[in-house]
Scaffold this motif. Structure first.
Motif, mmCIF file in Angstrom:
data_model
loop_
_atom_site.group_PDB
_atom_site.id
_atom_site.type_symbol
_atom_site.label_atom_id
_atom_site.label_comp_id
_atom_site.label_asym_id
_atom_site.label_seq_id
_atom_site.Cartn_x
_atom_site.Cartn_y
_atom_site.Cartn_z
ATOM 1 N N GLY A 288 0.810 -1.200 0.000
ATOM 2 C CA GLY A 288 0.000 0.000 0.000
ATOM 3 C C GLY A 288 0.846 1.254 0.000
ATOM 4 N N SER A 289 1.821 1.277 -0.907
ATOM 5 C CA SER A 289 2.800 2.362 -0.909
ATOM 6 C C SER A 289 2.272 3.602 -1.606
ATOM 7 C CB SER A 289 4.103 1.886 -1.550
ATOM 8 O OG SER A 289 3.859 1.426 -2.863
ATOM 9 N N GLY A 290 1.013 3.981 -1.308
ATOM 10 C CA GLY A 290 0.345 5.138 -1.900
ATOM 11 C C GLY A 290 1.252 6.345 -1.970
ATOM 12 N N PRO A 291 0.824 7.459 -2.504
ATOM 13 C CA PRO A 291 -0.572 7.769 -2.710
ATOM 14 C C PRO A 291 -1.176 7.181 -3.984
ATOM 15 C CG PRO A 291 0.760 9.641 -3.353
ATOM 16 C CD PRO A 291 1.694 8.582 -2.834
ATOM 17 N N ASN A 292 -0.386 6.504 -4.807
ATOM 18 C CA ASN A 292 -0.926 6.026 -6.083
ATOM 19 C C ASN A 292 -1.036 4.514 -6.196
ATOM 20 O OD1 ASN A 292 -1.299 8.630 -7.187
ATOM 21 N ND2 ASN A 292 0.901 8.766 -7.477
ATOM 22 N N SER A 293 -0.755 3.770 -5.126
ATOM 23 C CA SER A 293 -0.970 2.326 -5.128
ATOM 24 C C SER A 293 -1.360 1.905 -3.712
ATOM 25 C CB SER A 293 0.269 1.570 -5.603
ATOM 26 O OG SER A 293 1.351 1.758 -4.710
ATOM 27 N N PHE A 294 -2.189 0.867 -3.622
ATOM 28 C CA PHE A 294 -2.813 0.525 -2.347
ATOM 29 C C PHE A 294 -2.970 -0.973 -2.179
ATOM 30 C CE2 PHE A 294 -4.622 4.427 -4.032
ATOM 31 C CZ PHE A 294 -4.513 5.307 -2.975
ATOM 32 N N ASN A 295 -3.036 -1.434 -0.917
ATOM 33 C CA ASN A 295 -3.656 -2.719 -0.633
ATOM 34 C C ASN A 295 -5.094 -2.383 -0.235
ATOM 35 O OD1 ASN A 295 -3.830 -2.253 2.273
ATOM 36 N ND2 ASN A 295 -1.670 -2.772 2.404
ATOM 37 N N CYS A 296 -5.922 -3.360 -0.005
ATOM 38 C CA CYS A 296 -7.335 -3.063 0.226
ATOM 39 C C CYS A 296 -7.556 -2.173 1.443
ATOM 40 C CB CYS A 296 -8.172 -4.339 0.314
ATOM 41 S SG CYS A 296 -7.864 -5.386 1.748
ATOM 42 N N TRP A 297 -6.852 -2.452 2.549
ATOM 43 C CA TRP A 297 -7.078 -1.678 3.761
ATOM 44 C C TRP A 297 -6.568 -0.247 3.622
ATOM 45 C CZ3 TRP A 297 -10.253 -1.166 7.398
ATOM 46 C CH2 TRP A 297 -9.962 -0.388 8.519
ATOM 47 N N GLU A 298 -5.379 -0.067 3.020
ATOM 48 C CA GLU A 298 -4.854 1.288 2.841
ATOM 49 C C GLU A 298 -5.754 2.096 1.910
ATOM 50 O OE1 GLU A 298 -2.547 2.892 4.593
ATOM 51 O OE2 GLU A 298 -2.495 1.057 5.765
ATOM 52 N N PHE A 299 -6.350 1.432 0.940
ATOM 53 C CA PHE A 299 -7.283 2.126 0.058
ATOM 54 C C PHE A 299 -8.497 2.606 0.854
ATOM 55 C CE2 PHE A 299 -10.979 2.060 -2.798
ATOM 56 C CZ PHE A 299 -10.606 3.111 -3.624
ATOM 57 N N VAL A 300 -9.082 1.723 1.669
ATOM 58 C CA VAL A 300 -10.241 2.100 2.484
ATOM 59 C C VAL A 300 -9.865 3.222 3.445
ATOM 60 C CG1 VAL A 300 -11.784 1.292 4.330
ATOM 61 C CG2 VAL A 300 -11.503 -0.050 2.243
ATOM 62 N N ARG A 301 -8.702 3.117 4.086
ATOM 63 C CA ARG A 301 -8.251 4.175 5.002
ATOM 64 C C ARG A 301 -8.162 5.522 4.286
ATOM 65 N NH1 ARG A 301 -3.018 3.945 7.334
ATOM 66 N NH2 ARG A 301 -3.819 5.381 8.891
ATOM 67 N N THR A 302 -7.569 5.519 3.091
ATOM 68 C CA THR A 302 -7.399 6.756 2.337
ATOM 69 C C THR A 302 -8.741 7.363 1.960
ATOM 70 O OG1 THR A 302 -5.257 6.032 1.502
ATOM 71 C CG2 THR A 302 -6.398 7.753 0.239
ATOM 72 N N VAL A 303 -9.643 6.540 1.416
ATOM 73 C CA VAL A 303 -10.960 7.040 1.000
ATOM 74 C C VAL A 303 -11.758 7.526 2.201
ATOM 75 C CG1 VAL A 303 -13.170 6.386 -0.013
ATOM 76 C CG2 VAL A 303 -11.042 5.717 -1.126
ATOM 77 N N GLN A 304 -11.741 6.774 3.293
ATOM 78 C CA GLN A 304 -12.485 7.199 4.479
ATOM 79 C C GLN A 304 -11.967 8.545 4.988
ATOM 80 O OE1 GLN A 304 -15.244 5.979 5.971
ATOM 81 N NE2 GLN A 304 -15.413 4.335 4.483
#
Length: 131
Positions: free
Chosen positions: A16-32
């Protein structure tokens, strides 16, 4: 245009090495955080899906999320492929409703419930943040 449209196609990454790539949890954390103002905790060891699933299930933060049905825009969706939930996404009320999630091999996708089932996912439950 729905706020989630620019997220479709962002890549999946185990770390989940965002801001441009994610694992499922990091994606949910970012969107929330960005779209709903909810700060969620990190979950360690994303390489081990069973550990991640157990951590999510047992994490104290889960007490702040109430199981609901039917879901509303922004609710978390817990998904499983076997007995244990190992994946999470966000419910969107577009196109009849569906889940925005970041899946290995696909990146960020929006899938209606029938498409989730075709891809082997079972909805474990819908969860709403309760401050």
């Amino acid at each position: 245009m729905h706020w989630a449209l620019p997220l479709i196609g962002l890549p999946w990454s185990v770390h989940g090495s965002g801001p441009n790539s994610f694992n499922c949890w990091e994606f949910v954390r970012t969107v929330q955080a960005e779209h709903f103002g909810r700060i969620l905790p990190e979950i360690g060891n994303p390489e081990d899906m069973l550990v991640m699933g157990r951590t999510f299930r047992d994490h104290p933060e889960r007490r702040r999320w109430a199981k609901v049905d039917p879901p509303a825009e922004g609710d978390c969706v817990l998904l499983r492929r076997s007995r244990h939930p190992i994946h999470v996404g966000i419910w969107l009320e577009v196109d009849g409703g569906g889940v925005l999630h970041c899946a290995e091999g696909a990146g960020v996708v929006f899938q209606r419930p029938d498409a989730l089932r075709l891809n082997g996912w079972v909805v474990e439950g819908f969860y709403r943040f309760s401050p």
